[in-house]
Design an enzyme around this catalytic site. Structure first.
Site, PDB file in Angstrom:
ATOM      1  N   GLY A   1       0.845  -1.187   0.000  1.00 33.83           N
ATOM      2  CA  GLY A   1       0.000   0.000   0.000  1.00 33.83           C
ATOM      3  C   GLY A   1       0.879   1.234   0.000  1.00 33.83           C
ATOM      4  O   GLY A   1       2.043   1.173   0.407  1.00 33.83           O
TER       5      GLY A   1
ATOM      6  N   CYS B   1       6.155  -0.086   7.484  1.00 33.36           N
ATOM      7  CA  CYS B   1       5.756   1.105   6.726  1.00 33.36           C
ATOM      8  C   CYS B   1       6.907   1.491   5.800  1.00 33.36           C
ATOM      9  O   CYS B   1       8.068   1.506   6.228  1.00 33.36           O
ATOM     10  CB  CYS B   1       5.451   2.249   7.693  1.00 33.36           C
ATOM     11  SG  CYS B   1       5.041   3.794   6.839  1.00 33.36           S
TER      12      CYS B   1
ATOM     13  N   HIS C   1      -4.072   1.743   7.601  1.00 33.87           N
ATOM     14  CA  HIS C   1      -2.698   2.249   7.678  1.00 33.87           C
ATOM     15  C   HIS C   1      -2.553   3.460   6.731  1.00 33.87           C
ATOM     16  O   HIS C   1      -2.019   4.506   7.125  1.00 33.87           O
ATOM     17  CB  HIS C   1      -1.726   1.121   7.301  1.00 33.87           C
ATOM     18  CG  HIS C   1      -0.292   1.513   7.300  1.00 33.87           C
ATOM     19  ND1 HIS C   1       0.613   1.050   8.236  1.00 33.87           N
ATOM     20  CD2 HIS C   1       0.422   2.336   6.471  1.00 33.87           C
ATOM     21  CE1 HIS C   1       1.809   1.575   7.987  1.00 33.87           C
ATOM     22  NE2 HIS C   1       1.722   2.351   6.913  1.00 33.87           N
ATOM     23  N   GLU C   2      -3.061   3.309   5.508  1.00 36.21           N
ATOM     24  CA  GLU C   2      -2.931   4.404   4.525  1.00 36.21           C
ATOM     25  C   GLU C   2      -3.846   5.569   4.881  1.00 36.21           C
ATOM     26  O   GLU C   2      -3.484   6.732   4.686  1.00 36.21           O
ATOM     27  CB  GLU C   2      -3.243   3.911   3.100  1.00 36.21           C
ATOM     28  CG  GLU C   2      -2.425   2.725   2.616  1.00 36.21           C
ATOM     29  CD  GLU C   2      -0.933   2.871   2.803  1.00 36.21           C
ATOM     30  OE1 GLU C   2      -0.442   4.017   2.914  1.00 36.21           O
ATOM     31  OE2 GLU C   2      -0.232   1.842   2.874  1.00 36.21           O
TER      32      GLU C   2
HETATM   33  C1  LIG Z   1       0.043  -3.713   6.823  1.00 35.30           C
HETATM   34  S1  LIG Z   1      -0.237  -2.147   6.130  1.00 35.30           S
HETATM   35  C2  LIG Z   1       1.364  -1.768   5.433  1.00 35.30           C
HETATM   36  C3  LIG Z   1       1.301  -0.820   4.313  1.00 35.30           C
HETATM   37  C4  LIG Z   1       2.646  -0.255   3.982  1.00 35.30           C
HETATM   38  N1  LIG Z   1       2.447   0.819   3.098  1.00 35.30           N
HETATM   39  C5  LIG Z   1       2.862   2.072   3.324  1.00 35.30           C
HETATM   40  O1  LIG Z   1       3.645   2.436   4.134  1.00 35.30           O
HETATM   41  C6  LIG Z   1       3.551  -1.275   3.344  1.00 35.30           C
HETATM   42  O2  LIG Z   1       3.413  -1.594   2.174  1.00 35.30           O
HETATM   43  N2  LIG Z   1       4.509  -1.804   4.128  1.00 35.30           N
HETATM   44  C7  LIG Z   1       5.445  -2.809   3.653  1.00 35.30           C
HETATM   45  C8  LIG Z   1       6.688  -2.822   4.511  1.00 35.30           C
HETATM   46  C9  LIG Z   1       4.779  -4.183   3.712  1.00 35.30           C
HETATM   47  O3  LIG Z   1       3.877  -4.398   4.500  1.00 35.30           O
HETATM   48  N3  LIG Z   1       5.239  -5.084   2.842  1.00 35.30           N
HETATM   49  C10 LIG Z   1       4.746  -6.446   2.842  1.00 35.30           C
HETATM   50  C11 LIG Z   1       5.235  -7.206   1.610  1.00 35.30           C
HETATM   51  O4  LIG Z   1       6.632  -7.200   1.518  1.00 35.30           O
HETATM   52  C12 LIG Z   1       5.189  -7.166   4.114  1.00 35.30           C
HETATM   53  O5  LIG Z   1       4.525  -8.159   4.454  1.00 35.30           O
HETATM   54  O6  LIG Z   1       6.197  -6.774   4.721  1.00 35.30           O
HETATM   55 FE   LIG Z   2       3.065   3.654   5.998  1.00 40.80          FE
END
Ligand SMILES: CSCC[C@H](NC=O)C(=O)N[C@@H](C)C(=O)N[C@@H](CO)C(=O)O
Ligand SMILES: [Fe+2]
Length: 253
Positions: free
Chosen positions: A103, A151, A193-194
């Site tokens: 996200g 994040c 979260h977003e």
């Molecule tokens: C659980 S909501 C996390 C949303 C976040 N977006 C913005 O900051 C995000 O994409 N975080 C990544 C570190 C994430 O969660 N990545 C996944 C896939 O690699 C993970 O399981 O770590």
């Molecule tokens: Fe984030």
């Protein structure tokens, strides 16, 4: 397997046959059941509209890392649904996939508007690409779940965050068409979260005190990195923060 959004609202229609079907136990996409205990949680409206200048961007986008002040700025509503917005959305997906995200919110790429994208599978060409413009939260469940969140603005940092399991939202799609959807499981988690990013709230503020304390040192390290990179003092100091500023959940309500 039900899709997160009706097919006409998916960002890329070819992604409709979701890879989520292959991992059925991981995600649950439900509409709110009548037995869910819910409470109304419409957030205060943010009425200021973004100008064309507010939506200007340079590709490739870069992710702002904590404590970049862009993460705390007010995010304006979007009122222009043009090719520039579509290109911004495409670039946001590009940087999200490149950085292993699931996200991404517009303020994280330095564009302070009410826009988020997500794909719970996190792989280009798999799962569903969701785009939400000017999202609002309707009902959320009182039932909360814990998930170990990361994040993109806090590389390498993770912590447990408790949030409502279900949320009902309404938003505009990339063409400006209004829709409502109920989310649960990982999509609900990502949305919240977003949505927090769109309110200028960061995930560590949702952590229980002991979880927050366990990542305090890593947050301080990011502040030092920011000072070394920019030559400016960090706009926030985790050192002086004792307890979390916002309750568990999402939004400011
Ligand atoms: C659980 S909501 C996390 C949303 C976040 N977006 C913005 O900051 C995000 O994409 N975080 C990544 C570190 C994430 O969660 N990545 C996944 C896939 O690699 C993970 O399981 O770590
Ligand atoms: Fe984030």
């Amino acid at each position: 397997m039900a899709s997160i959004l009706p097919s006409h609202l998916l960002h890329h229609h070819h992604l409709r046959c979701s890879a989520l079907a292959a991992i059925p136990n991981r995600f649950f996409y439900l509409t709110l059941s009548s037995s869910s205990r819910t409470k109304s949680a419409f957030s205060a409206s943010q009425n200021e509209f973004a100008s064309l200048g507010d939506l200007e961007f340079e590709a490739p986008l870069k992710i702002a890392k904590y404590p970049d002040p862009k993460l705390r700025k007010k995010n304006k509503r979007i009122g222009t649904f043009d090719d520039n917005l579509k290109k911004l959305v495409d670039e946001m997906f590009d940087v999200m996939y490149e950085t292993d995200g699931i996200g991404l919110s517009a303020p994280q790429v330095g564009i302070n508007v009410q826009l988020m994208v997500f794909n719970p599978v996190g792989e280009r060409g798999e799962g569903e690409e969701i785009v939400l413009v000017n999202p609002r939260v309707g009902k959320r469940s009182l039932n909360r779940t814990i998930y170990n969140e990361g994040c993109l603005s806090f590389p390498g940092i993770r912590g447990d965050v408790k949030r409502p399991e279900y949320v009902k939202i309404d938003a505009l799609d990339v063409k400006g068409k209004r829709f409502s959807v109920s989310l649960s499981g990982l999509p609900a988690r990502i949305f919240q979260h977003e949505f927090d990013h769109l309110q200028g709230i960061l995930f560590f503020e949702r952590m229980a005190d002991e979880v927050f304390d366990s990542i305090r040192g890593q947050l301080q390290a990011l502040e030092i990195e920011y000072e070394e990179m920019t030559g400016f003092p960090s706009p926030e100091k985790i050192e002086s923060r004792r307890t979390r500023k916002v309750p568990s959940g999402f939004g400011k309500s």
